[in-house]
Motif scaffolding. Structure first.
Motif, PDB file in Angstrom:
ATOM      1  N   UNK A 100      69.975  -0.969  30.887  1.00 10.20           N
ATOM      2  CA  UNK A 100      69.607  -1.116  32.296  1.00 10.20           C
ATOM      3  C   UNK A 100      68.111  -1.366  32.463  1.00 10.20           C
ATOM      4  N   UNK A 101      67.304  -0.786  31.589  1.00 11.22           N
ATOM      5  CA  UNK A 101      65.860  -0.993  31.678  1.00 11.22           C
ATOM      6  C   UNK A 101      65.452  -2.387  31.202  1.00 11.22           C
ATOM      7  N   UNK A 102      66.170  -2.888  30.205  1.00  8.10           N
ATOM      8  CA  UNK A 102      65.844  -4.217  29.678  1.00  8.10           C
ATOM      9  C   UNK A 102      66.308  -5.342  30.602  1.00  8.10           C
ATOM     10  N   UNK A 111      82.338  -5.023  32.884  1.00  9.07           N
ATOM     11  CA  UNK A 111      81.802  -3.771  33.409  1.00  9.07           C
ATOM     12  C   UNK A 111      80.387  -3.493  32.898  1.00  9.07           C
ATOM     13  N   UNK A 112      79.533  -3.105  33.810  1.00  7.52           N
ATOM     14  CA  UNK A 112      78.224  -2.579  33.423  1.00  7.52           C
ATOM     15  C   UNK A 112      78.412  -1.127  32.986  1.00  7.52           C
ATOM     16  N   UNK A 113      77.580  -0.638  32.076  1.00  2.00           N
ATOM     17  CA  UNK A 113      77.794   0.717  31.524  1.00  2.00           C
ATOM     18  C   UNK A 113      77.296   1.837  32.431  1.00  2.00           C
ATOM     19  N   UNK A 174      83.849  -0.328  43.408  1.00  2.00           N
ATOM     20  CA  UNK A 174      83.436   0.884  42.687  1.00  2.00           C
ATOM     21  C   UNK A 174      82.555   0.551  41.489  1.00  2.00           C
ATOM     22  N   UNK A 175      82.934  -0.494  40.731  1.00  2.00           N
ATOM     23  CA  UNK A 175      82.263  -0.766  39.463  1.00  2.00           C
ATOM     24  C   UNK A 175      81.270  -1.932  39.508  1.00  2.00           C
ATOM     25  N   UNK A 176      81.290  -2.685  40.610  1.00  2.00           N
ATOM     26  CA  UNK A 176      80.346  -3.791  40.728  1.00  2.00           C
ATOM     27  C   UNK A 176      79.531  -3.744  42.029  1.00  2.00           C
ATOM     28  N   UNK A 177      80.125  -3.161  43.065  1.00  2.00           N
ATOM     29  CA  UNK A 177      79.505  -3.201  44.377  1.00  2.00           C
ATOM     30  C   UNK A 177      78.739  -1.944  44.725  1.00  2.00           C
TER      31      UNK A 177
END
Length: 218
Positions: A100-102, A111-113, A174-177
């Motif tokens: 997330x920082x990079x 999915x983002x972690x 939930x997972x993207x918005x």
């Protein structure tokens, strides 16, 4: 039971499998990758090789010759599996912080972690555990069919969950918005996944014990 766990960790499990989570955790740094694959590599690589090693070492015969109960043999082996699973997940979680920082403005297709994603990973491994452990302890040495069935089930769960995240407006939110910014919601999914993981593993343990007690060891 503690001594049995230490026996497996020191003698039964190749040291490579303790390093593997660190290597695979680095895959979390790939931008926008299919992050479900990181814990799935535990099913692909660690389990078949580790249980193949136990079989080649004739570990079952050795363990039953020791002055220990059959229930402790099952419990210690499941404990080793869970320890390695948690290592894979915890290391991957740490790497995801750097992800997330990079890439703070990355648009994710998969999915983002976030925390909720790791809840889904716990459920995926819970499904793997209940199928693999239950099937394996029908004989306590034949691991091929159990690995295939449990890994297939885990992949199907990951595929359906990812498909739902893209196609379902509710899951997508939930997972993207807006759900990704709702820390309470994300934490709730993570905790629910952990509870399912613990529950399924305990159920698998009970089934395994009943089956292992009926196994005749020559």
């Amino acid at each position: 039971m503690y001594n049995l766990v230490m026996k497996d960790l020191k003698l039964g499990v190749n040291p490579w499998f303790f390093v593997l989570p660190l290597i695979l955790g680095g895959l979390m740094l790939i931008p926008g990758w299919v992050y479900f694959l990181v814990p799935l590599y535990f099913c692909f690589i660690t389990v078949p090789n580790m249980f193949g090693g136990f079989k080649s070492q004739n570990d079952l015969m050795f363990s039953t010759m020791m002055p220990v109960a059959k229930t402790d043999i099952v419990k210690s082996r499941i404990a080793v599996v869970v320890i390695l699973e948690l290592m894979h997940l915890l290391v991957a979680m740490i790497f995801s912080i750097f992800t997330f920082r990079l890439y703070p403005h990355l648009t994710y297709i998969f999915y983002a972690p976030h925390m909720g994603f790791w809840g889904l990973c716990f459920i995926m491994l819970a499904i793997f555990n209940i199928i693999f452990i239950s099937m394996y302890y029908k004989t306590a040495y034949k691991y091929g069919a159990a690995t295939t069935a449990s890994t297939t089930a885990a992949i199907l769960f990951a595929g359906v969950a990812q498909w739902a995240g893209i196609q379902s407006p509710w899951m997508n939110d939930i997972f993207y918005g807006s759900g990704t910014d709702n820390k309470a919601l994300q934490l709730s999914i993570l905790i629910a996944g952990l509870v399912i993981f613990i529950s399924f593993t305990l159920i698998a343990y009970r089934i395994a014990v009943k089956r292992f007690l009926r196994v005749e060891i020559l």
